[in-house]
Write a protein that holds these residues in place. Structure first.
Motif: not given
Length: 224
Positions: A176-177, A180, A185-187
């Motif tokens: 996820e990190h 981003q 990505y902001n999600y």
């Protein structure tokens, strides 16, 4: 060039730290006792001080107290180096104004990352033009990647992934990190995107790709 004052009485360690500071683009000044270190900091305030607590001449805690109480040196960030790892020692160091605390024995690579992190909080740290990890070399100015001297052609995304891992050796980066920071990505997106790109990156890096380790159920990290 930013100056880092190293106040450390262990000669071998001081020389090792100075060597790596030079590689990272800093100008190291090494002093072996507390009083001499205090005088050097007063006469030629550096951009950062690496301060051992157990010093001849004057204890590091006293040096720190005087530096943080003087107008000329109060704003100079200090990273404390010490064999004392108990919580009370860390608390005393921070209460006296230390910006960070590294317990011996430590990884020099980790220390360099701490130095840069502290300098970023207090201003821009210089960026090295080259990074070397085992057979892998990254020229950050030309965005050139080589393995054992042979150039490796990477896409922009693959290069960003590699830099994200190489700048944080040993530190696990979650999928996820990476989504981003690399894709912006902001999600929470499809983490399979990360896996696909990492597979291609490993393949292109050949033997150096083995330094990128999968942490099952979480993400990836770079190890030498």
């Amino acid at each position: 060039m930013q100056t880092v004052l190293v106040i450390e009485d262990e000669q071998d360690l001081a020389e090792l730290i100075a060597f790596h500071l030079e590689k990272e683009g800093f100008h190291p000044v090494v002093v072996a006792d507390g009083l001499a270190g205090l005088n050097e900091a007063r006469n030629n305030p550096p951009q950062l001080i690496l301060l051992d607590l157990m010093l001849p001449g004057m204890m590091g805690t006293e040096v720190l107290r005087i530096l943080k109480g003087a107008e000329k040196t109060a704003a100079v960030p200090v990273v404390v180096l010490t064999a004392k790892g108990e919580e009370i020692d860390r608390v005393v160091g921070f209460e006296l104004g230390a910006d960070d605390y590294v317990v011996k024995p430590f990884s020099v690579r980790e220390l360099m990352l701490r130095v840069r992190a502290v300098l970023r909080r207090n201003g821009e740290a210089p960026k090295p033009s080259q990074m070397a990890l085992g057979p892998l070399t990254i020229d950050t100015e030309q965005h050139l990647v080589t393995v054992d001297g042979e150039e490796v052609q990477l896409t922009s995304t693959e290069y960003k992934l590699l830099m994200n891992l190489a700048e944080r050796p040993g530190r696990v980066q979650s999928r996820e990190h990476l989504l981003q920071t690399v894709w912006g990505y902001n999600y929470i997106g499809d983490t399979r995107t990360v896996d696909t790109h990492l597979t291609r990156l490993r393949s292109k890096l050949g033997a150096a790709g083995d330094m990128i380790k999968t942490v099952r159920g979480f993400g990836y990290k770079m190890e030498q």
